[in-house]
Design an enzyme around this catalytic site. Structure first.
Site, short mmCIF file in Angstrom:
data_model
loop_
_atom_site.label_atom_id
_atom_site.label_comp_id
_atom_site.label_asym_id
_atom_site.label_seq_id
_atom_site.Cartn_x
_atom_site.Cartn_y
_atom_site.Cartn_z
N GLN A 70 0.85 -1.18 0.00
CA GLN A 70 0.00 0.00 0.00
C GLN A 70 0.89 1.24 0.00
O GLN A 70 1.97 1.25 0.58
CB GLN A 70 -0.92 0.02 1.23
CG GLN A 70 -1.91 -1.12 1.28
CD GLN A 70 -1.34 -2.37 1.94
OE1 GLN A 70 -0.15 -2.54 2.09
NE2 GLN A 70 -2.23 -3.27 2.32
N LYS A 71 0.43 2.28 -0.64
CA LYS A 71 1.22 3.50 -0.78
C LYS A 71 1.73 4.02 0.56
O LYS A 71 2.88 4.45 0.68
CB LYS A 71 0.39 4.57 -1.49
CG LYS A 71 1.21 5.75 -1.94
CD LYS A 71 0.42 6.65 -2.86
CE LYS A 71 1.35 7.67 -3.45
NZ LYS A 71 1.20 7.84 -4.85
#
Length: 182
Positions: A70-71
């Site tokens: 995830q970012k």
């Protein structure tokens, strides 16, 4: 060190390797790990942080660090680079909309001094989907042919069926062995 003495040393002890498994969220990293560990893949859930598995492959004991993609988590990847022997970068070949983002993150990995010269195996995952980019197209999008400072390999795979995983892992172990013997 000669090849014979290196092989003798490996026979005397099980070689232990630390492998980072990275890629964007939903690329299939955790499913690949479960498949390599001969675990049930139907219960795999997205990694919300860190997933560590020890996998036996041939004469190697691989401690595989699957770090969430995830970012918000990617900025923490660098905390795990130390003492890494190889990197597996997993690409969702069917996620054409994020191939630019995938490339940007991959470039950042290649620039990391702690990973300099380390073998990189790129798994072009989800090849079972009709929308998947081919292995050659993923290699082109990641500019793999321009990499000259480390061994690299791209391997088409399907984490759900296990297709291509063994071939990729065998390349990676050979690449680590060659580097270790120098």
């Amino acid at each position: 060190m000669g090849l014979f003495s290196f092989l003798s040393r490996l026979k005397a002890q099980k070689a232990k390797l630390r492998v980072l498994v990275l890629g964007l969220d939903n690329a299939g990293k955790s499913t690949i790990l479960a498949s390599l560990a001969d675990e049930e893949i139907s219960t795999v859930t997205p990694t919300a942080g860190l997933n560590i598995k020890t996998v036996q492959h041939q004469k190697y004991e691989l401690t595989m660090w699957d770090i969430g993609g995830q970012k918000s988590i990617r900025k923490y990847w660098k905390k795990y680079y130390k003492d890494t022997d190889a990197v597996i970068y997993v690409v969702d070949s069917s996620d054409v909309a994020r191939i630019g983002e995938t490339y940007a993150e991959f470039c950042q990995l290649l620039l990391e001094p702690q990973l300099s010269g380390h073998p990189v195996l790129v798994f072009a995952n989800k090849q079972d989907l009709s929308s998947a980019l081919t292995q050659a197209k993923v290699a082109e999008e990641l500019h793999l042919p321009s990499i000259s400072d480390r061994p690299w390999q791209i391997q088409a795979c399907c984490a759900k069926t296990g297709e291509g995983l063994k071939e990729g892992m065998e390349w990676m172990l050979e690449a680590v062995s060659v580097i270790s013997s120098k």
